[in-house]
Design a protein around this motif. Sequence first.
Motif, PDB file in Angstrom:
ATOM      1  N   UNK A 150       0.835  -1.207   0.000  1.00 50.77           N
ATOM      2  CA  UNK A 150       0.000   0.000   0.000  1.00 50.77           C
ATOM      3  C   UNK A 150       0.869   1.255   0.000  1.00 50.77           C
ATOM      4  N   UNK A 154       1.144   4.402  -2.715  1.00 49.14           N
ATOM      5  CA  UNK A 154       0.995   5.825  -2.400  1.00 49.14           C
ATOM      6  C   UNK A 154       2.257   6.594  -2.787  1.00 49.14           C
ATOM      7  N   UNK A 157       2.372   7.550  -6.251  1.00 52.88           N
ATOM      8  CA  UNK A 157       1.490   8.680  -6.540  1.00 52.88           C
ATOM      9  C   UNK A 157       2.129   9.986  -6.047  1.00 52.88           C
ATOM     10  N   UNK A 158       2.718   9.928  -4.857  1.00 56.54           N
ATOM     11  CA  UNK A 158       3.311  11.152  -4.285  1.00 56.54           C
ATOM     12  C   UNK A 158       4.533  11.599  -5.090  1.00 56.54           C
ATOM     13  N   UNK A 167      10.802  18.952   1.731  1.00 61.61           N
ATOM     14  CA  UNK A 167      10.094  17.737   2.135  1.00 61.61           C
ATOM     15  C   UNK A 167      10.190  16.616   1.112  1.00 61.61           C
ATOM     16  N   UNK A 172       8.855  13.392   3.100  1.00 58.13           N
ATOM     17  CA  UNK A 172       7.423  13.234   2.829  1.00 58.13           C
ATOM     18  C   UNK A 172       7.017  11.765   3.008  1.00 58.13           C
ATOM     19  N   UNK A 175       6.228  11.472   6.601  1.00 58.77           N
ATOM     20  CA  UNK A 175       4.918  12.072   6.886  1.00 58.77           C
ATOM     21  C   UNK A 175       3.804  11.119   6.441  1.00 58.77           C
ATOM     22  N   UNK A 176       3.993  10.548   5.233  1.00 61.52           N
ATOM     23  CA  UNK A 176       2.984   9.611   4.720  1.00 61.52           C
ATOM     24  C   UNK A 176       2.850   8.404   5.641  1.00 61.52           C
ATOM     25  N   UNK A 179       0.818   9.353   8.618  1.00 60.58           N
ATOM     26  CA  UNK A 179      -0.618   9.447   8.336  1.00 60.58           C
ATOM     27  C   UNK A 179      -1.223   8.057   8.141  1.00 60.58           C
ATOM     28  N   UNK A 180      -0.429   7.152   7.547  1.00 61.97           N
ATOM     29  CA  UNK A 180      -0.912   5.765   7.403  1.00 61.97           C
ATOM     30  C   UNK A 180      -1.136   5.140   8.765  1.00 61.97           C
ATOM     31  N   UNK A 182      -1.833   6.685  11.454  1.00 60.07           N
ATOM     32  CA  UNK A 182      -3.046   7.306  11.991  1.00 60.07           C
ATOM     33  C   UNK A 182      -4.291   6.594  11.464  1.00 60.07           C
ATOM     34  N   UNK A 183      -4.284   6.310  10.144  1.00 60.38           N
ATOM     35  CA  UNK A 183      -5.442   5.619   9.554  1.00 60.38           C
ATOM     36  C   UNK A 183      -5.600   4.237  10.172  1.00 60.38           C
TER      37      UNK A 183
ATOM     38  N   UNK B 111       1.979  18.093   0.526  1.00 53.82           N
ATOM     39  CA  UNK B 111       1.944  17.219  -0.643  1.00 53.82           C
ATOM     40  C   UNK B 111       1.811  18.005  -1.939  1.00 53.82           C
ATOM     41  N   UNK B 119      -4.391  11.826   1.046  1.00 57.49           N
ATOM     42  CA  UNK B 119      -5.408  11.596   2.079  1.00 57.49           C
ATOM     43  C   UNK B 119      -6.383  12.766   2.092  1.00 57.49           C
ATOM     44  N   UNK B 312     -12.012   7.177   9.745  1.00 58.42           N
ATOM     45  CA  UNK B 312     -10.995   6.136   9.603  1.00 58.42           C
ATOM     46  C   UNK B 312     -11.255   5.277   8.374  1.00 58.42           C
ATOM     47  N   UNK B 315     -10.031   7.175   5.403  1.00 59.79           N
ATOM     48  CA  UNK B 315      -8.564   7.212   5.359  1.00 59.79           C
ATOM     49  C   UNK B 315      -7.991   5.864   4.926  1.00 59.79           C
ATOM     50  N   UNK B 319      -5.763   4.939   1.531  1.00 58.90           N
ATOM     51  CA  UNK B 319      -4.520   4.168   1.458  1.00 58.90           C
ATOM     52  C   UNK B 319      -4.557   3.197   0.285  1.00 58.90           C
ATOM     53  N   UNK B 322      -4.639   4.075  -4.612  1.00 62.99           N
ATOM     54  CA  UNK B 322      -3.726   3.921  -5.762  1.00 62.99           C
ATOM     55  C   UNK B 322      -3.712   2.493  -6.302  1.00 62.99           C
ATOM     56  N   UNK B 323      -3.735   1.510  -5.399  1.00 63.19           N
ATOM     57  CA  UNK B 323      -3.691   0.111  -5.857  1.00 63.19           C
ATOM     58  C   UNK B 323      -4.999  -0.275  -6.534  1.00 63.19           C
TER      59      UNK B 323
END
Lengths: 193, 340
Positions: A150, A154, A157-158, A167, A172, A175-176, A179-180, A182-183, B111, B119, B312, B315, B319, B322-323
């Motif tokens: 995963x 990402x 994409x970034x 960054x 970055x 940071x990603x 955030x992952x 966090x999710x 970003x 996100x 959540x 979010x 994640x 993209x896949x």
Amino acid sequence: MAHYLFLLIGAVLVNNVVLVKILGLCPFMGVSKKLETAYGMGAATTFVLTLATGASFIIDHYLLIPFGLEYLRTLSFIVTIAAIVQLTEMVIAKTSPMLQQVLGIYLPLITTNCAVLGVPLINISHSYGFMESLLFGAGSAIGFSLVLVLFAGIRERVDGAEVPLPFKGAAIAMVTAGLMSLAFMGFAGLDRY
Amino acid sequence: MEIVTSPHVLKPVSITRVMGQVCLALLPGIAVYSWLIGPALLLQLGIASLTALAAEALLLKLRGKPVSPFLMDGSALVTAWLIALTFPPLSPWWLTATGVLFAIVIAKQLYGGLGQNPFNPAMVAFAACIVAFPALMSQWPAQGLSLSFGQQLEVVFGLAPRIDALTAATPLDAMKTALKMDGVHASVQELLANQTLYGTFAGRGWEWVTSAYLLGGLFLLWRRVITWHVPVAFVLGLLLISGLCWSLDPARYADPLFHLFSGGAMLGAFFIATDPVSGCTTPRGKLIFGFGAGALAYLIRVFGAFPDGIAFAVLIMNLCAPLIDLFCQPAVFGKKKEAP
């Protein structure tokens, strides 16, 4: 049956090795630049981690505990893991050159992956049985591979995003990853009901 | 079908226009919500909008981008409004401001700004704040609470003490807590019979707020700001899994209607999961994205540790986006489909 299912969900999602336990960050950051490498690393780690957890359980229960040598756990697990990795590499090289090409450099690299040492040690502290240990090892490894793939998606994409210069690259990515993580906190509590 | 001959006049589609229509579609929800809660919500909207515009302007300046065209696109405003609508309306001003700063600075501008964030910024803010300030983020105004504008102002700006009696859990959270309590064997039906808390079908007052969001969402569909894929799949995912649990044990799991119209389900289905930037772009990808978000939202709000699962769930699907897109690429016309 439900117990095993919740154990698996817990290992893959709720207590994810990378995002919750913060183990195995070097391959997580290092080989997630491209999807292909992430697949290879994920497959190799899944294979080795499952074997390593099972083998270290056997070593712990039939060698270390009967002789009262628990203090040698870390050392003996490292040796076990290195031996398993070497053996796997030799077997794969002889039997399936194609698989060896896919796994390539990742197989020997796994020896130094802290998740591969961490998961067997955590497993012992949970005092699981043999089947549970195998499942815990496999679940942790699947969680590792899932997050790695995963993250690679990402990052691809970034890569195309207009990230501010300070960054770019590793910053970055960190940071990603945060955030992952966090999710993934959203999964909290889903492994018991 | 009406057939029109050329020449056709093209209607220019701009980001400002799209964002304006999203704001317009939020208005019925905001109207019902502020009628229910009082002017505190409008205050929160103001705080959030100001913080968002200031943060966006500062970051654009730091990054050496032209400030006014990017500021005028309205995307920061939509993020700010979503944050104000998802945070408890009586939360202190700094909580809303922190959420907005986190969203604009970390989830969006780091970003590269609009169109490049992986996100959903508003949901990142919600998740970060509910993890960092769990108590403040679950203090919703109690039922039948009537405070004057001055009193609400004092609570939001921290001039008056925050009294626990002012605040309560949402109906969704209250039901979860009541069902999980040990020793008390109240069934869902008994709980729902309490009309002062649970209203007619999904929580007194809240059911009308979410209905207004639904209305706004239908407006967005009609204006073709969003496609039908994500909302339909989201509702389907939520319906399917909540219907399954409900049919297995109606005493322990609330009916699908309750789940559809409580918490942030409608806001999530039409306004949050439909975010074109952090979501999927292919039609099949959108269906998977919406379905996954709906199903995960149910799992997290019913079995998980948080009061609601929309943030959540979105979010987590961000994640995977993209896949999912990679595996759902439509075949180029005239070519055979290749495996990714």
